[in-house]
Design a protein around this motif. Structure first.
Motif, PDB file in Angstrom:
ATOM      1  N   ARG A   1       1.541   7.532   2.202  1.00  0.00           N
ATOM      2  CA  ARG A   1       3.475   6.681   1.930  1.00  0.00           C
ATOM      3  C   ARG A   1       3.943   5.466   1.754  1.00  0.00           C
ATOM      4  NH1 ARG A   1       7.625   6.494   5.526  1.00  0.00           N
ATOM      5  NH2 ARG A   1       5.940   6.670   7.398  1.00  0.00           N
TER       6      ARG A   1
ATOM      7  N   ALA B   1       5.916   1.932   0.248  1.00  0.00           N
ATOM      8  CA  ALA B   1       7.298   0.807  -0.153  1.00  0.00           C
ATOM      9  C   ALA B   1       7.540  -0.299  -0.546  1.00  0.00           C
ATOM     10  CB  ALA B   1       8.085   1.868   0.785  1.00  0.00           C
TER      11      ALA B   1
ATOM     12  N   TRP C   1      12.208  -0.664  -3.068  1.00  0.00           N
ATOM     13  CA  TRP C   1      13.347  -0.830  -2.307  1.00  0.00           C
ATOM     14  C   TRP C   1      13.427  -2.595  -2.948  1.00  0.00           C
ATOM     15  CZ3 TRP C   1      10.889  -1.416   3.220  1.00  0.00           C
ATOM     16  CH2 TRP C   1      10.644  -0.605   3.730  1.00  0.00           C
TER      17      TRP C   1
ATOM     18  N   ASP D   1       7.812   4.238  -3.536  1.00  0.00           N
ATOM     19  CA  ASP D   1       8.616   3.712  -3.443  1.00  0.00           C
ATOM     20  C   ASP D   1       9.754   2.461  -3.123  1.00  0.00           C
ATOM     21  OD1 ASP D   1      11.770   4.015  -2.722  1.00  0.00           O
ATOM     22  OD2 ASP D   1      11.200   4.924  -0.698  1.00  0.00           O
TER      23      ASP D   1
END
Length: 387
Positions: free
Chosen positions: A37, A39, A54, A52
Motif C-alpha cells: 500500500r 500513499a 492524497w 493513493d
C-alpha cells in the motif's frame, strides 16, 4: 521480513520527474510486496502502480525564489504539516521522499525523529550548489538513493549511507537514437536541418526564457529559411508559448508540439534548451545543444553565491567540461543564442570532428548511467527495512 507481508509505504514526489522515479520504485517493490500500500503526494505514473495520492504532485511545483513561491509558500507549508500529522497518526514502515528536497527533507527529519525509517531518492546537488544541505540530509535520511555514480562516495565522506541506482532516463532513451524514425513519426522531412527549441516546462521558465529563444529562432530562420523548428510544449503552457511565438513573429514558421519532447530531441540536429533535466535527455539522445537559462535578478544573485562549479548544465557537470556552450542570464541574448546554434548546425560540414567527439562522450555517459534502477532501488529499500 516476510516478503508477502503487507507494507505501507509513504511517498512524496514533486513534479513530473519525481513521479517517474517514484513509479520505478513502486514497480521494483511490487514483486516482493504483493500487498504493498502506498500513499502520500504523487502523480499519474505512481497512480498506475496503485498509489493513493492524497495531494497531486503539481501542488509542490514552484520555481526558485520567485514571486510564485512567495504566493504559494503558505499552502505548501500547510500541506507539509497535514502530511506529517497524517503519517504520525498512521505511521508507514518507510517514507521515501523523491526529489523536492526543500519539501521532503523537512518531512523526513520530522518522521525520522519519531522512529520512522526514511529514504531520500535523488541526492540534492550538494556538489553543484548549497553544500550546507549535507547537514540537513544527515539529519533527515537513513539512506539516499543516488542517480549519479560519484554521489555515494561523496555522501560517505559525510557519514551518509547511499546507493547508486543509475539514472532511469538512461533506460528509457535508446542507446542508438533513430533520427529518421522520429522525424517520420512527427511528420517532418527526412532531409534538412531540424532545431528543437525547449524553453522549459514551468510557467516561470517560459516567461523568462521563451522570448529570447524565439527571437534567436527568428534570426536563424532569416539566415536559414529551410530550417525546421519544433517546440515541444507542456499542454498547460501551449497558449502562452503560442502567444510569445506570435509576438516574435514566428508562430507561422515553427511547429509547436503537445509534449513529445523525447521525439523532438530524437528528431533534431541540434537543440536550444533551458537548463534542467531536459539537457540530460538531450545528451542521452547524443544531440548537440546550446544550454541557456534566465531568471529573476534576485534569484540569479542568490544562486551565484552558492554555486560550487563553473557549469550549470547537467551534461557539462557530468563530463566535468564545457562540452556544450552555456549562455546564462545577461549572456542569453538572441544574437548570442543564434550564433551558438549556428556553429552546431554548421558542424557536420565545418567541424565534423567536434560533433563526433561530442557524440562519443554522450555515448560513454549513457553507458555509465544505464542500470536496473527499479531493482537496485528495491534491493536497497529491502535492506533498510530488514535492519
Amino acid at each position: 521480513m516476510d516478503k508477502h507481508q503487507d507494507l505501507f509505504l509513504a511517498m512524496v514526489a514533486g513534479e513530473t520527474s519525481g513521479d517517474l522515479l517514484a513509479g520505478l520504485v513502486l514497480q521494483g517493490l511490487a514483486n516482493d510486496f504483493p500487498g504493498l500500500r502506498s500513499a502520500g503526494i504523487g502523480g499519474p505514473r505512481m497512480a498506475q502502480a496503485g498509489f493513493d495520492a492524497w495531494w497531486p504532485s503539481e501542488r509542490l511545483a514552484v520555481h526558485g525564489y520567485s514571486a510564485e513561491l512567495v504566493r504559494r509558500i503558505w499552502g505548501i507549508l500547510r500541506i507539509r504539516k497535514q502530511l506529517v500529522q497524517r503519517l504520525t497518526a498512521q505511521p508507514p514502515k518507510l517514507f521515501v521522499g523523491v526529489d523536492a528536497p526543500d519539501f521532503n527533507l523537512g518531512v523526513e527529519e520530522r518522521l525520522r525523529a519519531q522512529g520512522i525509517k526514511t529514504v531520500h531518492f535523488v541526492c540534492p546537488s550538494i556538489w553543484a550548489w548549497r553544500p550546507e544541505r549535507v547537514e540537513k540530509i544527515r539529519r533527515s535520511a537513513d539512506h539516499v538513493l543516488c542517480i549519479f555514480p560519484f554521489e555515494p562516495s561523496l555522501l560517505a565522506q559525510h557519514g551518509i549511507a547511499a546507493t547508486y541506482v543509475g539514472h532511469p532516463l538512461a533506460n528509457v532513451i535508446p542507446l542508438q537514437p533513430n533520427r529518421a524514425a522520429a522525424r517520420q513519426q512527427l511528420g517532418l522531412p527526412l532531409d534538412g536541418e531540424v532545431l528543437a527549441v525547449l524553453p522549459g516546462s514551468r510557467a516561470s521558465e517560459v516567461s523568462y526564457i521563451a522570448k529570447p529563444f524565439f527571437l534567436a529562432a527568428a534570426r536563424l530562420l532569416q539566415a536559414r529559411p529551410s530550417l525546421t523548428i519544433i517546440v515541444p510544449a507542456v499542454p498547460a503552457l501551449r497558449a502562452r508559448i503560442d502567444a510569445l511565438a506570435a509576438e516574435c513573429g514566428i508562430l507561422d514558421r515553427i511547429r509547436v508540439l503537445d509534449g513529445q519532447s523525447h521525439l523532438a530531441l530524437e528528431a533534431c540536429d541540434c537543440t536550444l534548451i533551458a537548463s534542467g533535466t531536459a539537457t540530460l535527455e538531450a545528451a542521452l539522445y547524443k544531440r548537440p545543444m546550446v544550454i541557456s537559462y534566465h531568471m529573476h535578478a534576485i534569484s540569479w544573485r542568490l544562486m551565484l553565491r552558492k554555486q560550487l562549479q563553473p557549469w550549470v548544465g547537467l551534461p557539462n557537470i557530468l563530463c566535468q567540461d564545457f562540452v556544450v556552450p552555456e549562455l546564462l542570464q545577461a549572456a542569453a541574448t538572441p544574437e548570442a543564442l543564434a550564433e551558438a546554434v549556428t556553429q552546431w548546425l554548421d558542424a557536420p560540414r565545418l567541424d565534423p570532428a567536434r560533433l563526433a567527439q561530442l557524440e562519443q562522450r554522450f555515448h560513454d555517459l549513457h553507458l555509465e548511467l544505464r542500470r536496473d534502477t527499479p531493482k537496485l532501488a528495491a534491493d536497497a529499500i529491502q535492506k533498510i527495512l530488514s535492519v
